[in-house]
Design a protein around this motif. Structure first.
Motif, PDB file in Angstrom:
ATOM      1  N   LEU A 150      44.091  26.476  38.997  1.00 15.52           N
ATOM      2  CA  LEU A 150      45.382  25.856  39.288  1.00 15.52           C
ATOM      3  C   LEU A 150      46.324  25.931  38.085  1.00 15.52           C
ATOM      4  O   LEU A 150      47.515  26.230  38.240  1.00 15.52           O
TER       5      LEU A 150
ATOM      6  N   ILE B 124      49.909  27.764  37.916  1.00 14.53           N
ATOM      7  CA  ILE B 124      51.157  27.101  37.507  1.00 14.53           C
ATOM      8  C   ILE B 124      51.844  27.892  36.398  1.00 14.53           C
ATOM      9  O   ILE B 124      53.069  28.078  36.412  1.00 14.53           O
TER      10      ILE B 124
ATOM     11  N   SER C 147      46.736  30.068  45.017  1.00 16.39           N
ATOM     12  CA  SER C 147      47.610  28.974  44.589  1.00 16.39           C
ATOM     13  C   SER C 147      48.914  29.510  44.022  1.00 16.39           C
ATOM     14  O   SER C 147      49.987  28.935  44.269  1.00 16.39           O
ATOM     15  N   GLU C 148      48.837  30.580  43.253  1.00 16.68           N
ATOM     16  CA  GLU C 148      50.064  31.157  42.691  1.00 16.68           C
ATOM     17  C   GLU C 148      50.976  31.684  43.775  1.00 16.68           C
ATOM     18  O   GLU C 148      52.207  31.530  43.698  1.00 16.68           O
TER      19      GLU C 148
ATOM     20  N   LEU D  25      52.652  28.608  45.243  1.00 16.27           N
ATOM     21  CA  LEU D  25      53.667  28.074  44.338  1.00 16.27           C
ATOM     22  C   LEU D  25      54.887  28.981  44.269  1.00 16.27           C
ATOM     23  O   LEU D  25      56.036  28.513  44.251  1.00 16.27           O
TER      24      LEU D  25
ATOM     25  N   ALA E 149      57.382  21.329  37.967  1.00 11.92           N
ATOM     26  CA  ALA E 149      56.134  21.934  38.436  1.00 11.92           C
ATOM     27  C   ALA E 149      55.218  20.901  39.084  1.00 11.92           C
ATOM     28  O   ALA E 149      54.634  21.154  40.149  1.00 11.92           O
ATOM     29  N   VAL E 150      55.105  19.714  38.446  1.00 10.25           N
ATOM     30  CA  VAL E 150      54.138  18.710  38.901  1.00 10.25           C
ATOM     31  C   VAL E 150      54.668  17.903  40.077  1.00 10.25           C
ATOM     32  O   VAL E 150      53.933  17.611  41.028  1.00 10.25           O
TER      33      VAL E 150
ATOM     34  N   ILE F  50      54.321  21.652  43.098  1.00 10.16           N
ATOM     35  CA  ILE F  50      52.950  21.439  43.569  1.00 10.16           C
ATOM     36  C   ILE F  50      52.906  20.664  44.888  1.00 10.16           C
ATOM     37  O   ILE F  50      52.182  21.061  45.815  1.00 10.16           O
TER      38      ILE F  50
ATOM     39  N   LEU G 164      51.263  22.145  48.404  1.00 10.22           N
ATOM     40  CA  LEU G 164      49.963  21.481  48.402  1.00 10.22           C
ATOM     41  C   LEU G 164      49.012  22.037  49.459  1.00 10.22           C
ATOM     42  O   LEU G 164      47.810  22.168  49.221  1.00 10.22           O
TER      43      LEU G 164
ATOM     44  N   ILE H 267      47.459  25.196  48.178  1.00 15.26           N
ATOM     45  CA  ILE H 267      46.560  24.931  47.054  1.00 15.26           C
ATOM     46  C   ILE H 267      45.237  24.356  47.552  1.00 15.26           C
ATOM     47  O   ILE H 267      44.157  24.799  47.141  1.00 15.26           O
TER      48      ILE H 267
END
Length: 315
Positions: free
Chosen positions: A110, A114, A186-187, A190, A212-213, A217, A221, A224
């Motif tokens: 993860l 990010i 995940s990338e 995102l 980002a957070v 994300i 979600l 991810i």
């Protein structure tokens, strides 16, 4: 009159050619549709065939071993004189190594996703992402010997009572193997978040980390979480790493320092040819394979459910 007849012939010929071209296009579309349908049916019937083989071969096993004994007996010794058919040690070993692998791969995958999505420049991203995905192309037998000959000796310097075959080194190496799966999926999730959301957050004074957070994300979600579950499914079904590095001792334990045996490693052990075909001991691999199939099926269904339930569509 001759000119009119010639025109009629030309018009008729043109219409005939257009009609033939339309028919060829229609036939081509039907051929492509048939080819795609055949490809889809190959996958479907392959899955049906696998399930049918597992059920047909596992049924005689469950006619001799009760389901209660299979699920609740804490010992698994079908190849010994004193036979026990409790699958719990194999399930515990499988989930122990998978838990270690996911515990390593989730944060590393993860965080790398990010960085690639939010911090790396296009040039750096174009270099790092393929380099990271090279890990997915390394044969698992190489990972297995790497775990046994490199990771285990290194861990023994930190944990002196670590056994030569253990769940910890196998799980850590398996975690390295599935990092590209989590990182790549995940990338992609995102990177698919619209830039307008990032720009709106920046306009409100948010820092890059906060964007980002707190923005990117949560928006990605579903993708991810799905990557985590798919990676866990990959870890559960891994064979060569655990067969080489984790040992072949079906012990009901949650201590990663000890030697254990997973479901896939047991299948490899029996499949080597020493167990006579058609015996109860041989049919144990189909019962274990059926349980393994059900576990991975449930994990994949959970991933699909999460994607369908929590996916957010941005236009």
């Amino acid at each position: 009159m001759g000119l009119t007849a010639r025109s009629v012939v030309e018009i008729s010929t043109a219409r005939l050619q257009r009609g033939m071209a339309a028919r060829w296009r229609e036939w081509g579309e039907l051929a492509v549709q048939a080819l795609l349908f055949f490809a889809a049916m190959v996958s479907v019937f392959t899955t049906i065939g696998i399930v049918a083989v597992l059920l047909v071969e596992a049924l005689p096993f469950f006619q001799q071993v009760s389901l209660k004994e299979f699920l609740l007996d804490p010992q698994w010794t079908p190849l010994f004189a004193q036979k026990h058919f409790g699958i719990m040690p194999l399930v515990a070993g499988t989930f122990l190594t998978s838990a270690v692998a996911v515990a390593l791969a989730m944060p590393v995958g993860l965080l790398s996703a990010i960085y690639l999505s939010e911090y790396a420049s296009p040039r750096v991203r174009a270099v790092l992402k393929p380099a990271l995905e090279i890990l997915a192309g390394i044969p698992t037998v190489v990972y297995g010997y790497f775990a046994l000959l490199t990771v285990t000796p290194l861990l023994k310097r930190i944990i002196p009572d670590l056994e030569t075959f253990n769940a910890l080194s196998a799980g850590l190496t398996m975690g390295v193997m599935i990092i590209p799966l989590i990182s790549s999926l995940s990338e992609d999730a995102l990177y698919a978040v619209p830039s307008s959301l990032r720009e709106a957050a920046y306009a409100l004074g948010a820092t890059r980390l906060e964007v980002a957070v707190r923005v990117v994300i949560p928006a990605a979600l579903s993708g991810i979480v799905a990557s985590f579950i798919l990676a866990a499914s990959r870890a559960v079904g891994e064979t060569m790493i655990v067969a080489i590095a984790a040992g072949q001792r079906p012990t009901l334990t949650l201590d990663p320092r000890r030697a254990i045996e997973t479901m896939t490693a047991y299948i490899v052990q029996v499949s080597l040819g020493d167990t006579p075909h058609g015996t109860l001991e041989f049919r144990t691999i189909f019962a274990v394979g059926l349980v393994l199939f059900l576990i991975t099926l449930v994990l994949n269904l959970i991933a699909i459910r999460i994607i369908e339930r929590y996916r957010e569509v941005y236009r």
